[in-house]
Design an enzyme around this catalytic site. Structure first.
Site, PDB file in Angstrom:
ATOM      1  N   ALA A  60       9.594  -2.318  -6.380  1.00  0.00           N
ATOM      2  CA  ALA A  60       9.516  -3.421  -7.341  1.00  0.00           C
ATOM      3  C   ALA A  60       8.642  -4.523  -6.774  1.00  0.00           C
ATOM      4  O   ALA A  60       8.456  -4.636  -5.565  1.00  0.00           O
ATOM      5  CB  ALA A  60      10.910  -3.969  -7.642  1.00  0.00           C
ATOM      6  N   ASP A  61       8.126  -5.331  -7.678  1.00  0.00           N
ATOM      7  CA  ASP A  61       7.397  -6.531  -7.291  1.00  0.00           C
ATOM      8  C   ASP A  61       7.641  -7.580  -8.368  1.00  0.00           C
ATOM      9  O   ASP A  61       7.941  -7.246  -9.516  1.00  0.00           O
ATOM     10  CB  ASP A  61       5.902  -6.270  -7.128  1.00  0.00           C
ATOM     11  CG  ASP A  61       5.232  -7.378  -6.328  1.00  0.00           C
ATOM     12  OD1 ASP A  61       5.464  -7.442  -5.109  1.00  0.00           O
ATOM     13  OD2 ASP A  61       4.507  -8.184  -6.923  1.00  0.00           O
ATOM     14  N   THR A  62       7.504  -8.835  -7.964  1.00  0.00           N
ATOM     15  CA  THR A  62       7.765  -9.944  -8.869  1.00  0.00           C
ATOM     16  C   THR A  62       6.632 -10.945  -8.770  1.00  0.00           C
ATOM     17  O   THR A  62       6.113 -11.195  -7.688  1.00  0.00           O
ATOM     18  CB  THR A  62       9.095 -10.629  -8.501  1.00  0.00           C
ATOM     19  OG1 THR A  62      10.141  -9.665  -8.597  1.00  0.00           O
ATOM     20  CG2 THR A  62       9.396 -11.796  -9.417  1.00  0.00           C
ATOM     21  N   LYS A  90       2.563  -0.330  -4.137  1.00  0.00           N
ATOM     22  CA  LYS A  90       3.743  -0.094  -3.302  1.00  0.00           C
ATOM     23  C   LYS A  90       4.320   1.290  -3.569  1.00  0.00           C
ATOM     24  O   LYS A  90       4.718   2.002  -2.641  1.00  0.00           O
ATOM     25  CB  LYS A  90       4.816  -1.155  -3.578  1.00  0.00           C
ATOM     26  CG  LYS A  90       4.470  -2.527  -3.075  1.00  0.00           C
ATOM     27  CD  LYS A  90       5.564  -3.513  -3.438  1.00  0.00           C
ATOM     28  CE  LYS A  90       5.253  -4.905  -2.952  1.00  0.00           C
ATOM     29  NZ  LYS A  90       6.341  -5.836  -3.258  1.00  0.00           N
TER      30      LYS A  90
END
Length: 184
Positions: free
Chosen positions: A69-71, A51
């Site tokens: 961000a990523d989760t 990303k």
């Protein structure tokens, strides 16, 4: 100072607003389905990096610092991705019911002065989910678009026995760490 939140997440936007961080929200999409990772930490890092690269290439950092961000959610050794349908959401949530669930968020903040990469963990120990309550949650559709179909600020909240880490990490952005580096 205003930053660019390269994420369509309303929850991440809400966290930034609640902490007084000025931002614009726009992003370039990145296909997470192409990621092949065996560990949750590796997956969330690769997704965030993908990303970041896509958004950095498109936007750069000259106008605004970039935040991506990523989760990922993991329980019982499984990476619990976003559910594709109600049955998938049910199975994912049953994996977490009565177990420890780790929510891992990776963020990259890049300004002209700083490039910050952070991976934060929050562990939730859940009681068993009530079957009828779970079915109401499934029918509500609120699980859509949520990693692990998990909403610690919603459905899952009443089942939390213990928390280790920041709630914001579980909501998709460790804003407590970020705000140390963003000049307000």
């Amino acid at each position: 100072m205003k930053i660019r939140l390269a994420s369509s997440s309303e929850t991440r936007a809400k966290l930034l607003r609640e902490h007084g961080i000025d931002f614009i929200q726009e992003s370039v999409e990145f296909d997470e389905e192409s990621i092949r990772a065996t560990s949750p930490k590796s997956f969330v890092y690769q997704a965030t990096l993908g990303k970041y690269k896509a958004n950095f290439e498109y936007f750069g950092i000259d106008d605004y610092p970039l935040l991506v961000a990523d989760t990922v959610v993991t329980s019982q050794g499984h990476i619990l991705r976003k559910a594709r349908c109600a049955d998938d959401a049910r199975n994912i949530l049953l994996t977490q019911s009565g177990n420890t669930t780790s929510i891992i968020t990776c963020m990259i903040y890049h300004s002209k002065q700083l490039k910050l990469i952070d991976i934060s963990y929050t562990d939730y120990i859940f009681d068993e989910f009530d079957h009828d309550d779970l079915e109401r949650y499934i029918q509500s559709g609120e699980w859509r678009g949520k990693a692990g179909a998990c909403m610690v600020e919603g459905f899952c909240k009443r089942y939390i026995k213990e928390v280790r880490g920041f709630e914001s990490t579980a909501m998709g952005l460790c804003v407590e760490k970020l705000e140390r580096f963003v000049i307000l």
